[in-house]
Enzyme design. Sequence first.
Site, PDB file in Angstrom:
ATOM      1  N   SER A  53      24.487  53.387  57.277  1.00 54.02           N
ATOM      2  CA  SER A  53      25.110  54.334  56.353  1.00 54.02           C
ATOM      3  C   SER A  53      24.113  54.988  55.399  1.00 54.02           C
ATOM      4  CB  SER A  53      26.188  53.612  55.530  1.00 54.02           C
ATOM      5  OG  SER A  53      27.186  53.067  56.355  1.00 54.02           O
ATOM      6  N   SER A  55      20.625  49.771  56.738  1.00 54.95           N
ATOM      7  CA  SER A  55      22.030  50.093  56.965  1.00 54.95           C
ATOM      8  C   SER A  55      22.173  51.436  57.683  1.00 54.95           C
ATOM      9  CB  SER A  55      22.769  50.157  55.628  1.00 54.95           C
ATOM     10  OG  SER A  55      24.069  50.715  55.797  1.00 54.95           O
ATOM     11  N   SER A  80      69.792  62.001  65.156  1.00 54.96           N
ATOM     12  CA  SER A  80      71.153  62.222  65.636  1.00 54.96           C
ATOM     13  C   SER A  80      72.101  61.162  65.090  1.00 54.96           C
ATOM     14  CB  SER A  80      71.175  62.186  67.165  1.00 54.96           C
ATOM     15  OG  SER A  80      70.946  60.864  67.631  1.00 54.96           O
ATOM     16  N   TYR A 127      29.204  51.717  51.768  1.00 56.65           N
ATOM     17  CA  TYR A 127      29.469  53.131  52.016  1.00 56.65           C
ATOM     18  C   TYR A 127      30.347  53.279  53.259  1.00 56.65           C
ATOM     19  CZ  TYR A 127      28.516  58.158  51.695  1.00 56.65           C
ATOM     20  OH  TYR A 127      28.638  59.529  51.529  1.00 56.65           O
ATOM     21  N   GLY A 128      31.349  52.396  53.343  1.00 56.35           N
ATOM     22  CA  GLY A 128      32.301  52.464  54.445  1.00 56.35           C
ATOM     23  C   GLY A 128      33.494  53.312  54.063  1.00 56.35           C
ATOM     24  N   SER A 129      34.673  52.912  54.524  1.00 52.33           N
ATOM     25  CA  SER A 129      35.890  53.696  54.301  1.00 52.33           C
ATOM     26  C   SER A 129      36.130  53.983  52.827  1.00 52.33           C
ATOM     27  CB  SER A 129      37.091  52.945  54.891  1.00 52.33           C
ATOM     28  OG  SER A 129      38.293  53.641  54.610  1.00 52.33           O
ATOM     29  N   GLN A 130      36.217  52.935  52.013  1.00 54.10           N
ATOM     30  CA  GLN A 130      36.443  53.147  50.584  1.00 54.10           C
ATOM     31  C   GLN A 130      35.158  53.541  49.864  1.00 54.10           C
ATOM     32  OE1 GLN A 130      39.250  53.235  48.796  1.00 54.10           O
ATOM     33  NE2 GLN A 130      40.572  52.733  50.524  1.00 54.10           N
ATOM     34  N   GLU A 186      50.746  43.552  55.283  1.00 59.87           N
ATOM     35  CA  GLU A 186      49.955  43.667  56.519  1.00 59.87           C
ATOM     36  C   GLU A 186      50.499  42.762  57.613  1.00 59.87           C
ATOM     37  OE1 GLU A 186      45.706  44.550  54.215  1.00 59.87           O
ATOM     38  OE2 GLU A 186      46.150  42.563  55.031  1.00 59.87           O
ATOM     39  N   HIS A 234      40.244  45.405  46.188  1.00 61.57           N
ATOM     40  CA  HIS A 234      41.213  44.451  46.728  1.00 61.57           C
ATOM     41  C   HIS A 234      40.918  43.113  46.062  1.00 61.57           C
ATOM     42  CE1 HIS A 234      43.922  42.346  49.292  1.00 61.57           C
ATOM     43  NE2 HIS A 234      43.032  41.877  50.154  1.00 61.57           N
TER      44      HIS A 234
END
Length: 336
Positions: free
Chosen positions: A50, A48, A249, A22-25, A192, A105
Amino acid sequence: MATVHREGNLDLLNGKVAVIGYGSQGHAHALNLRDSGVDVEVGLRLGSDSWAAAEEAGLTVKAIPAAVQGAQLVAILLPDHVQKGVFEREIEPNLEPGAAVLFAHGFNVHFGEIKPGAGHDVVMVAPKGPGHRVRQLFEAGAGTPGLVAVAQDASGNAFDLALAYGTAIGCGRAGMLATTFAEETESDLFGEQAVLCGGVCALMQAGYETLVDAGYQPEIAYYECINEMKLIVDLIYEGGFSYMRHSISDVAEYGDLTRGQVIVDEHVKTTMKKLLEDIRNGSFARELIAEEDAGRPRFTALRRMAAKHPVEQVGQELRDLAGREGLLGQEAHGVH
């Protein structure tokens, strides 16, 4: 041109989906799946931090083995370096026959760290953005582009199942591209290392050091080589290199077109090719896994060294002085 998939059949997600982590993703996937009408359980280790947050969001939370049991699909959204151990101890022994295993991933599957049994679909849905953005865009009625891949098609329906999952978390709204675990993993690691994190940070730091070594004020060097990076990246994100060059510019554009390739020359590209080869042949993965197994001694030392660089102190002082909505939050003036 690659085929863009816009939607999948949500009816294929007709059983429980266990989101492990239950982190970022993890939080974004779990909440988006639930809001798309999918039956979701979050699997976390006992104790946990989270756990309470997931329950407060209205999600059902169980220990990982209990969440995996009875699940049609198990989404493993833990940090890469802990996935193998958790999979072997808590996920694999509790997988239902025919349950699909999903990753965001491809690292552990591509490099052979995790090998689900032959009876399981092994798929990937990788949103191209951090989890908070995946959730934010979903709530706004938009979505994050995603990559979809199949490493093992036990059911004969794995790709369609992955498209359904991608649709449920909002990727279908922006478009999903078919890829492979190898392509996603190798291109992601290369990006990365060579550009997004390693390359950009090293370039900004080298520019800062060059100006400071030549006698310019550290604060000026920070503004010019680091703070203004956001302006340029935002312009590129909005409309590509051409839009960025249209927006700056003529002096800045001429310097870009005549001096950029002096900095990033054939030597740099040769080094990039070596980085890519080390990724593709597994050298980087073996190094990373050995470092993790040894308790991260080099990783920890490098973190400490980076945190002590003067650029960190100067940046913090400027943020404290101006505030994130003050000078550092305004458009940079140097490339007007």
